[in-house]
Design a protein around this motif. Structure first.
Motif, PDB file in Angstrom:
ATOM      1  N   ASN A  31      32.956  36.868  38.507  1.00 37.38           N
ATOM      2  CA  ASN A  31      33.188  38.208  37.976  1.00 37.38           C
ATOM      3  C   ASN A  31      34.667  38.459  37.726  1.00 37.38           C
ATOM      4  O   ASN A  31      35.077  38.769  36.610  1.00 37.38           O
ATOM      5  CB  ASN A  31      32.631  39.254  38.955  1.00 37.38           C
TER       6      ASN A  31
ATOM      7  N   GLU B 277      29.881  39.783  51.434  1.00 43.89           N
ATOM      8  CA  GLU B 277      29.039  40.510  50.483  1.00 43.89           C
ATOM      9  C   GLU B 277      29.323  42.003  50.517  1.00 43.89           C
ATOM     10  O   GLU B 277      29.548  42.588  51.578  1.00 43.89           O
ATOM     11  CB  GLU B 277      27.557  40.273  50.776  1.00 43.89           C
TER      12      GLU B 277
ATOM     13  N   GLU C 167      31.998  37.763  47.633  1.00 42.74           N
ATOM     14  CA  GLU C 167      33.446  37.601  47.535  1.00 42.74           C
ATOM     15  C   GLU C 167      33.903  36.453  48.429  1.00 42.74           C
ATOM     16  O   GLU C 167      33.390  36.274  49.531  1.00 42.74           O
ATOM     17  CB  GLU C 167      34.157  38.887  47.962  1.00 42.74           C
TER      18      GLU C 167
ATOM     19  N   ASP D 185      35.688  37.048  43.178  1.00 46.00           N
ATOM     20  CA  ASP D 185      34.431  37.780  43.259  1.00 46.00           C
ATOM     21  C   ASP D 185      33.384  37.177  42.326  1.00 46.00           C
ATOM     22  O   ASP D 185      33.673  36.898  41.152  1.00 46.00           O
ATOM     23  CB  ASP D 185      34.649  39.248  42.888  1.00 46.00           C
TER      24      ASP D 185
ATOM     25  N   PHE E 270      29.022  37.123  41.071  1.00 44.86           N
ATOM     26  CA  PHE E 270      27.659  37.649  41.059  1.00 44.86           C
ATOM     27  C   PHE E 270      26.718  36.489  41.396  1.00 44.86           C
ATOM     28  O   PHE E 270      26.926  35.362  40.951  1.00 44.86           O
ATOM     29  CB  PHE E 270      27.281  38.194  39.685  1.00 44.86           C
TER      30      PHE E 270
ATOM     31  N   TYR F  23      30.454  49.134  42.361  1.00 43.39           N
ATOM     32  CA  TYR F  23      31.558  49.199  43.316  1.00 43.39           C
ATOM     33  C   TYR F  23      32.779  49.837  42.648  1.00 43.39           C
ATOM     34  O   TYR F  23      33.730  49.177  42.264  1.00 43.39           O
ATOM     35  CB  TYR F  23      31.872  47.801  43.834  1.00 43.39           C
TER      36      TYR F  23
ATOM     37  N   ARG G   8      23.626  40.184  43.394  1.00 42.43           N
ATOM     38  CA  ARG G   8      24.390  40.444  44.605  1.00 42.43           C
ATOM     39  C   ARG G   8      25.871  40.240  44.287  1.00 42.43           C
ATOM     40  O   ARG G   8      26.230  39.405  43.445  1.00 42.43           O
ATOM     41  CB  ARG G   8      23.949  39.492  45.719  1.00 42.43           C
ATOM     42  N   GLU G   9      26.725  41.008  44.963  1.00 43.75           N
ATOM     43  CA  GLU G   9      28.170  40.884  44.761  1.00 43.75           C
ATOM     44  C   GLU G   9      28.773  40.167  45.970  1.00 43.75           C
ATOM     45  O   GLU G   9      28.824  40.715  47.071  1.00 43.75           O
ATOM     46  CB  GLU G   9      28.803  42.263  44.566  1.00 43.75           C
TER      47      GLU G   9
END
Length: 336
Positions: free
Chosen positions: A296, A226, A209, A284, A286, A235, A206-207
Motif C-alpha cells: 500500500n 495489524e 504493517e 504497509d 493489504f 484508517y 486486512r491492513e
C-alpha cells in the motif's frame, strides 16, 4: 569517549505538526538513556523559525551550529540532527536536502528516498519497477471533465475507488468513493491538497504493517502487525490519532500463514533496499481474502507516539529502541 551535540528537530508547521511533537517526546525519552549525546530540542514553526522548549528563538546556520539570540552565549556546534518531522518538510525530503547542502549528518532516509516514497505516484511506479504487487491505479494531473470521466469508468470496472492526494501523509486528502455521484466533488477536494491525484481500486483486505530498519549492519523486517478499523471506515487521520479512535492495533497479526508472512517480509526488504531507504521505515500492506499481498505505502518516518506501531513492533522483535538509535547514529559518526 567522544560526546556529540545532537539536535532533535520536530514540528514543521504542516498538518502533522502536533503529531511530530508527540513522536519527538519518545525520542527525547530514549536519548535521555544514552550518555553519548548532548541533546537540544528544537521546534520548527510554520514560519520557518527554530524555537527551543523554553520559547526562545535560535538559528541553525550553514556552519552547522546553533546561534542564540543572546550574543553572550557562544554558538553551539551541531554534530548530528534527528529530523522528527512527519509530512512536510521531513518526509518530503526537503529538510534533508538542506542538511545535505551543509554536510550535516542526520537520522532517517535520504532526501531522494523520502521524496520518492512520499509522492504516492512515484512510489507506486517504484513498487512496480521492483516487481512488488500493488493496487490497480490511475494517475491524474489535472481536475477536468476528462479526469472525472476516467475515474467514473474505473468505478464502473472496479465497483468502488479510493481517491488520494498524491503528496500528503497520514491519510490527509484521502477519500473513499462508494457512490458514483461522489466522484467529481471528492476529486476536486483531493486536488486542493496536491497538484497530482492517484485513484486506486478499493481493496477489501486486512491492513498489515511491517517495521523495517537497520541494526548492526543488517536490514531487519519484523513480523507484520495489524490495524483493525471500525466497521465501514478506513484508517483516516482521525482514526490514527484521535483519542476516540475505534481502531484496534495488534503488534503481531494473527491467522496469517508463515508462507504469507515470509513473502510479505521479503517484499518489505526488497522495497527498503530497492528504494535505498535508511535507518527506519514502516511498510504497509493489504492482504486480501484470497491471500493476495499488495504493497500500500511506505512511511519513511513513521509515528512514534504512544499508540504507534513502529516502536511496538521493534520492541516485539526483541530490540531496544534506545540501543537501536545509538547504533544508527554512531555507525555514521564513528564508521568502522
Amino acid at each position: 569517549m567522544t560526546k556529540y551535540n545532537l539536535v532533535l528537530l520536530c514540528g514543521g508547521g504542516g498538518s502533522e505538526h502536533a503529531i511530530s511533537l508527540l513522536s519527538a517526546g519518545y525520542f527525547e525519552t530514549c536519548l535521555a538513556k544514552l550518555d553519548r549525546f548532548n541533546t537540544l530540542w528544537l521546534e520548527l514553526t510554520a514560519e520557518g523559525l527554530y524555537r527551543t522548549k523554553n520559547g526562545s528563538y535560535v538559528e541553525l546556520t550553514n556552519k552547522r551550529e546553533i546561534r542564540f539570540a543572546d550574543d553572550k552565549q557562544a554558538p553551539w556546534p551541531v554534530d548530528y540532527v534527528i529530523p522528527c518531522i512527519h509530512g512536510y518538510p521531513g518526509e518530503t525530503g526537503d529538510i534533508q536536502s538542506w542538511f545535505n547542502l551543509i554536510n550535516l549528518p542526520y537520522f532517517g532516509c535520504t532526501s531522494e528516498a523520502s521524496s520518492n516514497c512520499f509522492n504516492k505516484i512515484t512510489a507506486k511506479m517504484w513498487f512496480s519497477a521492483l516487481g512488488i504487487p500493488n493496487t490497480p491505479y490511475l494517475f491524474l494531473g489535472e481536475y477536468n471533465p476528462d479526469a472525472v470521466a476516467r475515474v467514473e469508468a474505473a468505478f464502473d470496472d472496479w465497483g468502488s475507488v479510493f481517491i488520494k492526494a498524491a503528496s500528503q501523509g497520514s491519510s490527509v486528502g484521502c477519500f473513499p468513493a462508494n457512490n458514483k455521484a461522489d466522484i467529481a466533488p471528492l476529486l476536486a477536494k483531493a486536488f486542493e491538497y496536491a497538484p497530482y491525484v492517484v485513484v486506486e481500486k478499493t481493496i477489501k483486505a486486512r491492513e498489515l504493517e511491517i517495521a523495517v530498519y537497520e541494526y548492526q549492519g543488517e536490514v531487519i523486517a519484523t513480523r507484520p502487525g495489524e490495524i483493525v478499523c471500525a466497521a465501514n471506515t478506513f484508517y483516516s487521520f482521525e482514526e490514527k490519532y484521535d483519542a476516540k479512535s475505534q481502531a484496534v492495533t495488534h503488534v503481531e497479526a494473527g491467522n496469517v500463514s508463515e508462507d504469507i508472512i515470509a513473502a510479505m517480509r521479503d517484499y518489505a526488504i526488497r522495497a527498503f533496499k530497492g528504494l535505498k531507504l535508511r535507518h527506519l521505515s514502516r511498510i504497509d500492506f493489504f492482504l486480501t481474502e484470497d491471500d493476495e499481498i499488495l504493497l500500500n505505502e511506505i512511511n519513511t518516518f513513521p509515528g512514534l507516539t504512544p499508540i504507534s506501531m513502529f516502536p511496538k513492533m521493534l520492541a516485539h522483535h526483541g530490540h531496544d529502541f534506545a540501543s537501536y538509535l545509538q547504533d544508527c547514529i554512531l555507525a555514521e559518526l564513528e564508521p568502522a
